[in-house]
Design a protein around this motif. Structure first.
Motif, short mmCIF file in Angstrom:
data_model
loop_
_atom_site.label_atom_id
_atom_site.label_comp_id
_atom_site.label_asym_id
_atom_site.label_seq_id
_atom_site.Cartn_x
_atom_site.Cartn_y
_atom_site.Cartn_z
N ALA A 171 1.17 -1.15 0.01
CA ALA A 171 -0.27 -0.18 0.08
C ALA A 171 0.86 1.72 -0.21
O ALA A 171 0.62 2.45 -0.88
N VAL A 172 1.86 1.17 0.27
CA VAL A 172 2.83 2.22 0.42
C VAL A 172 3.63 2.69 -0.68
O VAL A 172 3.56 3.60 -0.86
N PHE A 173 3.79 1.50 -1.23
CA PHE A 173 4.22 1.67 -2.65
C PHE A 173 2.87 2.36 -3.61
O PHE A 173 3.70 2.73 -4.55
N ASP A 174 2.25 1.20 -3.64
CA ASP A 174 1.49 1.94 -4.21
C ASP A 174 1.19 3.70 -4.13
O ASP A 174 -0.12 3.96 -5.04
N SER A 175 1.05 4.09 -2.82
CA SER A 175 0.71 5.46 -2.70
C SER A 175 1.49 6.12 -2.64
O SER A 175 1.42 7.26 -3.40
N ILE A 176 2.51 5.99 -3.99
CA ILE A 176 3.80 6.93 -4.66
C ILE A 176 3.57 6.74 -6.02
O ILE A 176 3.14 5.93 -6.72
N ASN A 177 3.03 8.46 -6.07
CA ASN A 177 3.12 8.46 -7.97
C ASN A 177 4.31 8.08 -8.76
O ASN A 177 4.25 8.96 -9.52
N VAL A 178 4.76 7.49 -8.69
CA VAL A 178 5.86 6.46 -9.59
C VAL A 178 5.65 4.78 -9.91
O VAL A 178 5.12 4.65 -9.16
N ASP A 179 6.24 5.02 -10.94
CA ASP A 179 6.32 3.10 -11.25
C ASP A 179 7.58 2.91 -10.46
O ASP A 179 8.41 3.46 -10.28
N ILE A 180 7.04 1.67 -9.69
CA ILE A 180 8.39 0.94 -9.06
C ILE A 180 8.37 0.23 -9.58
O ILE A 180 7.31 -1.08 -9.27
N SER A 181 9.22 -1.26 -10.10
CA SER A 181 9.65 -1.97 -10.05
C SER A 181 10.90 -3.35 -9.58
O SER A 181 11.80 -1.84 -9.30
N PHE A 182 10.57 -4.48 -9.35
CA PHE A 182 12.09 -4.92 -8.51
C PHE A 182 12.53 -6.04 -9.75
O PHE A 182 11.93 -6.79 -9.78
N VAL A 183 13.67 -6.38 -9.87
CA VAL A 183 14.79 -7.17 -10.86
C VAL A 183 14.78 -8.06 -10.35
O VAL A 183 16.13 -6.95 -9.53
N ASP A 184 15.03 -8.91 -9.50
CA ASP A 184 15.97 -10.25 -8.49
C ASP A 184 17.23 -10.28 -9.17
O ASP A 184 17.20 -9.64 -10.69
N ALA A 185 18.03 -10.68 -8.55
CA ALA A 185 19.75 -11.09 -9.36
C ALA A 185 19.50 -11.83 -10.70
O ALA A 185 20.69 -11.65 -11.30
N ASP A 186 18.34 -12.46 -10.34
CA ASP A 186 18.25 -13.75 -11.80
C ASP A 186 17.97 -12.59 -13.05
O ASP A 186 17.45 -13.73 -13.93
N ASP A 187 17.90 -11.43 -13.04
CA ASP A 187 17.43 -10.71 -14.41
C ASP A 187 16.01 -11.00 -14.39
O ASP A 187 15.37 -10.81 -15.82
N ARG A 188 14.95 -11.78 -13.49
CA ARG A 188 13.54 -12.08 -13.14
C ARG A 188 12.77 -10.59 -12.76
O ARG A 188 12.88 -10.02 -11.66
N VAL A 189 11.60 -10.37 -13.08
CA VAL A 189 11.17 -8.87 -12.42
C VAL A 189 10.34 -10.14 -11.38
O VAL A 189 9.43 -10.70 -11.52
N ALA A 190 10.45 -9.24 -10.51
CA ALA A 190 9.79 -10.06 -9.28
C ALA A 190 9.23 -8.98 -8.48
O ALA A 190 7.96 -9.75 -7.57
N TYR A 191 8.49 -7.79 -8.81
CA TYR A 191 7.98 -6.79 -8.02
C TYR A 191 7.15 -5.77 -9.01
O TYR A 191 8.36 -5.30 -9.99
N PHE A 192 6.15 -5.39 -8.75
CA PHE A 192 6.04 -3.89 -9.49
C PHE A 192 4.99 -3.48 -8.84
O PHE A 192 4.24 -4.15 -8.23
N ASN A 193 4.34 -2.02 -8.89
CA ASN A 193 3.53 -1.80 -7.81
C ASN A 193 2.41 -0.99 -8.87
O ASN A 193 2.72 -0.90 -9.96
N ALA A 194 1.60 -0.43 -7.91
CA ALA A 194 0.07 -0.20 -9.59
C ALA A 194 -0.26 0.60 -8.58
O ALA A 194 -1.79 1.18 -7.83
N PRO A 195 0.43 2.21 -9.25
CA PRO A 195 -0.07 3.22 -8.51
C PRO A 195 -1.38 3.44 -9.18
O PRO A 195 -1.96 3.24 -10.25
N ALA A 196 -2.27 4.58 -7.61
CA ALA A 196 -3.41 4.41 -8.72
C ALA A 196 -3.88 5.75 -9.90
O ALA A 196 -4.77 4.98 -10.33
N LYS A 197 -2.66 6.40 -9.90
CA LYS A 197 -3.12 7.48 -11.02
C LYS A 197 -2.37 6.47 -12.53
O LYS A 197 -2.68 6.81 -13.29
N GLY A 198 -2.48 4.88 -11.89
CA GLY A 198 -1.37 3.75 -13.48
C GLY A 198 -0.13 4.43 -13.08
O GLY A 198 0.13 5.30 -12.74
#
Length: 131
Positions: free
Chosen positions: A13-40
């Motif tokens: 919820a904290v990451f989704d409340s920030i109006n920026v795209d945040i993505s995390f790619v793990d050490a194996d170069d795989r997408v492991a996380y992305f947020n969903a900001p309220a504004k898209g």
């Protein structure tokens, strides 16, 4: 700071409340996380992107740059990578940062993208509660 006292739902919820795209790619170069900001998101992601190689999320002409950044993060020769582009009449700022544990081991890469169009036009000062 002690995140152990926060549950995953609150952290998301904290990451989704920030109006920026945040993505995390793990050490194996795989997408492991992305947020969903309220504004898209600027760069849309779907649940199908989780586990996907990050190289498959970028256009072929940029793969050499993506791989160079990740290699630099892994071997410690890079501490960040910053880009900005014009996209659909908007000024988009993109930052990549390596994520390391307390011992300096590479855990992956975080990407933060934001629409900085309005930021470029700011002048002077605006103090808190100067609505």
């Amino acid at each position: 700071m002690n995140l152990k006292s926060m549950d995953i739902a609150t952290i998301e919820a904290v990451f989704d409340s920030i109006n920026v795209d945040i993505s995390f790619v793990d050490a194996d170069d795989r997408v492991a996380y992305f947020n969903a900001p309220a504004k898209g998101r600027i760069f849309p992601r779907t649940k199908m992107d989780i586990g996907r190689k990050v190289q498959n999320c970028h256009p072929p002409q940029s793969l050499d740059k993506v791989n160079a950044i990740l290699t630099g993060f892994r071997n410690g020769t890079r501490s960040d990578a910053q880009f900005w582009i014009n996209l659909g009449g908007r000024f988009i700022k993109i930052d990549y940062f390596p994520v390391r544990d307390a011992d300096g081991n590479y855990l992956g890469t975080v990407e933060v993208s934001q629409d900085a169009t309005e930021l470029r036009a700011l002048e002077g000062e605006r103090r808190i509660l100067d609505d």
